[in-house]
Scaffold this motif. Structure first.
Motif, mmCIF file in Angstrom:
data_model
loop_
_atom_site.group_PDB
_atom_site.id
_atom_site.type_symbol
_atom_site.label_atom_id
_atom_site.label_comp_id
_atom_site.label_asym_id
_atom_site.label_seq_id
_atom_site.Cartn_x
_atom_site.Cartn_y
_atom_site.Cartn_z
ATOM 1 N N GLN A 33 -18.692 8.212 -8.837
ATOM 2 C CA GLN A 33 -19.077 7.749 -7.575
ATOM 3 C C GLN A 33 -19.546 6.931 -7.843
ATOM 4 N N GLY A 34 -20.028 6.305 -9.059
ATOM 5 C CA GLY A 34 -20.902 5.120 -9.142
ATOM 6 C C GLY A 34 -19.354 3.377 -9.263
ATOM 7 N N ASP A 35 -18.342 4.277 -9.362
ATOM 8 C CA ASP A 35 -17.105 2.780 -10.298
ATOM 9 C C ASP A 35 -16.377 2.821 -8.414
ATOM 10 N N ALA A 36 -16.971 1.829 -8.443
ATOM 11 C CA ALA A 36 -16.673 1.312 -7.063
ATOM 12 C C ALA A 36 -14.504 0.425 -7.293
ATOM 13 N N GLY A 37 -14.209 0.997 -8.403
ATOM 14 C CA GLY A 37 -13.484 -0.120 -8.466
ATOM 15 C C GLY A 37 -11.804 0.543 -8.448
ATOM 16 N N LEU A 38 -12.888 1.653 -7.899
ATOM 17 C CA LEU A 38 -10.760 2.706 -7.485
ATOM 18 C C LEU A 38 -9.995 2.130 -6.734
ATOM 19 N N VAL A 39 -11.110 1.459 -5.471
ATOM 20 C CA VAL A 39 -10.576 0.687 -3.701
ATOM 21 C C VAL A 39 -10.144 -1.011 -4.279
ATOM 22 N N ALA A 40 -11.318 -0.895 -5.203
ATOM 23 C CA ALA A 40 -11.572 -2.146 -5.510
ATOM 24 C C ALA A 40 -10.422 -3.684 -5.023
ATOM 25 N N PRO A 41 -9.362 -3.170 -5.445
ATOM 26 C CA PRO A 41 -8.308 -4.250 -4.944
ATOM 27 C C PRO A 41 -8.407 -4.026 -3.058
ATOM 28 N N LEU A 42 -8.764 -3.235 -2.967
ATOM 29 C CA LEU A 42 -8.473 -3.614 -0.860
ATOM 30 C C LEU A 42 -9.426 -4.248 -0.382
ATOM 31 N N PRO A 43 -8.310 -4.793 0.557
ATOM 32 C CA PRO A 43 -9.801 -5.340 0.936
ATOM 33 C C PRO A 43 -10.580 -5.029 1.940
ATOM 34 N N GLU A 44 -11.553 -5.294 2.324
ATOM 35 C CA GLU A 44 -13.081 -4.713 2.551
ATOM 36 C C GLU A 44 -12.622 -3.411 3.309
ATOM 37 N N PRO A 45 -12.376 -3.961 4.737
ATOM 38 C CA PRO A 45 -12.035 -3.646 5.757
ATOM 39 C C PRO A 45 -10.847 -2.211 5.818
ATOM 40 N N ALA A 46 -9.911 -2.480 4.383
ATOM 41 C CA ALA A 46 -8.637 -0.898 4.410
ATOM 42 C C ALA A 46 -9.479 0.003 3.596
ATOM 43 N N GLU A 47 -10.425 -0.391 3.137
ATOM 44 C CA GLU A 47 -10.876 0.901 1.813
ATOM 45 C C GLU A 47 -11.295 2.077 3.033
ATOM 46 N N PRO A 48 -11.615 2.400 3.525
ATOM 47 C CA PRO A 48 -12.213 3.862 4.295
ATOM 48 C C PRO A 48 -10.526 4.085 4.916
ATOM 49 N N PHE A 49 -9.374 3.493 5.116
ATOM 50 C CA PHE A 49 -7.911 3.724 5.439
ATOM 51 C C PHE A 49 -7.792 4.441 5.153
ATOM 52 N N ALA A 50 -7.762 3.511 3.241
ATOM 53 C CA ALA A 50 -6.939 4.288 2.430
ATOM 54 C C ALA A 50 -7.464 5.059 1.958
ATOM 55 N N LEU A 51 -9.071 5.733 1.760
ATOM 56 C CA LEU A 51 -9.085 6.837 1.456
ATOM 57 C C LEU A 51 -8.945 8.313 2.769
ATOM 58 N N ALA A 52 -8.927 7.554 3.855
ATOM 59 C CA ALA A 52 -8.569 8.822 4.433
ATOM 60 C C ALA A 52 -7.231 9.338 4.621
#
Length: 61
Positions: free
Chosen positions: A31-50
């Motif tokens: 939960q505390g590791d934001a590095g999982l989606v860090a390489p993606l641009p900020e606006p794309a992160e929710p879409f990648a997780l979805a």
């Protein structure tokens, strides 16, 4: 009287449930590791997780 549910629908639902449960367990562990989606641009992160539950459902189907 309700129509019978096809086996592929039952297995896809079960696979999606188990996959989502596993995913939530992994996300809770890191939960505390934001590095999982860090390489993606900020606006794309929710879409990648979805896409993750959608991919699990597609693979189960």
């Amino acid at each position: 009287m309700a129509a019978p549910v096809e086996k592929k629908v039952t297995w896809a639902a079960l696979g999606a449930y188990l996959g989502s449960t596993g995913l939530l367990a992994i996300l809770t562990a890191v939960q505390g590791d934001a590095g999982l989606v860090a390489p993606l641009p900020e606006p794309a992160e929710p879409f990648a997780l979805a896409l993750i539950p959608a991919a699990i459902t597609f693979a189960a189907g």
